[in-house]
Motif scaffolding. Sequence first.
Motif, PDB file in Angstrom:
ATOM      1  N   UNK A   6     -13.646  -6.749  -1.827  1.00  0.00           N
ATOM      2  CA  UNK A   6     -13.736  -8.015  -1.099  1.00  0.00           C
ATOM      3  C   UNK A   6     -13.717  -9.204  -2.063  1.00  0.00           C
ATOM      4  N   UNK A   7     -14.375  -9.055  -3.187  1.00  0.00           N
ATOM      5  CA  UNK A   7     -14.480 -10.141  -4.164  1.00  0.00           C
ATOM      6  C   UNK A   7     -13.141 -10.401  -4.868  1.00  0.00           C
ATOM      7  N   UNK A   8     -12.430  -9.333  -5.238  1.00  0.00           N
ATOM      8  CA  UNK A   8     -11.216  -9.477  -6.049  1.00  0.00           C
ATOM      9  C   UNK A   8      -9.919  -9.371  -5.257  1.00  0.00           C
ATOM     10  N   UNK A   9     -10.008  -8.822  -4.058  1.00  0.00           N
ATOM     11  CA  UNK A   9      -8.847  -8.515  -3.219  1.00  0.00           C
ATOM     12  C   UNK A   9      -7.935  -7.470  -3.851  1.00  0.00           C
ATOM     13  N   UNK A  10      -8.454  -6.735  -4.824  1.00  0.00           N
ATOM     14  CA  UNK A  10      -7.756  -5.591  -5.421  1.00  0.00           C
ATOM     15  C   UNK A  10      -8.428  -4.333  -4.882  1.00  0.00           C
ATOM     16  N   UNK A  11      -7.646  -3.446  -4.284  1.00  0.00           N
ATOM     17  CA  UNK A  11      -8.205  -2.230  -3.697  1.00  0.00           C
ATOM     18  C   UNK A  11      -8.946  -1.447  -4.780  1.00  0.00           C
TER      19      UNK A  11
END
Length: 154
Positions: free
Chosen positions: A58-63
């Motif tokens: 959620x913080x980085x938008x990287x799975x």
Amino acid sequence: MSQSSFPPRTTTAEIELGRTLQPKFGPDGLIPCITQDAQTGEVLMFAFMNAESLAHTLRTRKATYWSRSRQKLWVKGEESGNTQEVRELRTDCDQDVLLLKVEQRGAANASCHNGYRSCFYRRLEDLEAAAAGTPRLAFTGERLFDPALVYKRA
């Protein structure tokens, strides 16, 4: 980060019909996560998340997933370069499964560690034959990269 990083689960009505994300992590601290291509809807993979990997996603938008075999966080593409940028996160009705819709990025545009675009690159050839005890798989995708050239395993 612990499960307490997310709001505590409340009533069934709030969990099923409310507007607050209240993920149900299992006794092992994990929640199943299905990952899908945001444009095409193709199912790319299935993995697990814990509270820390979900918060990181959620913080980085990287799975980011939890690797059960390595017992550590796993940012998709950290070794292969085939990353997943999160476009949308969904949860099922009782919030015990997550669905990520991602944009798959990278030279090979692949999500599977075996070199395929999707981890679901095989299908059962014949349901009747399988029911009769001869379950055979057919390949439905082509290998996009050679894992031996991408992953540096000791």
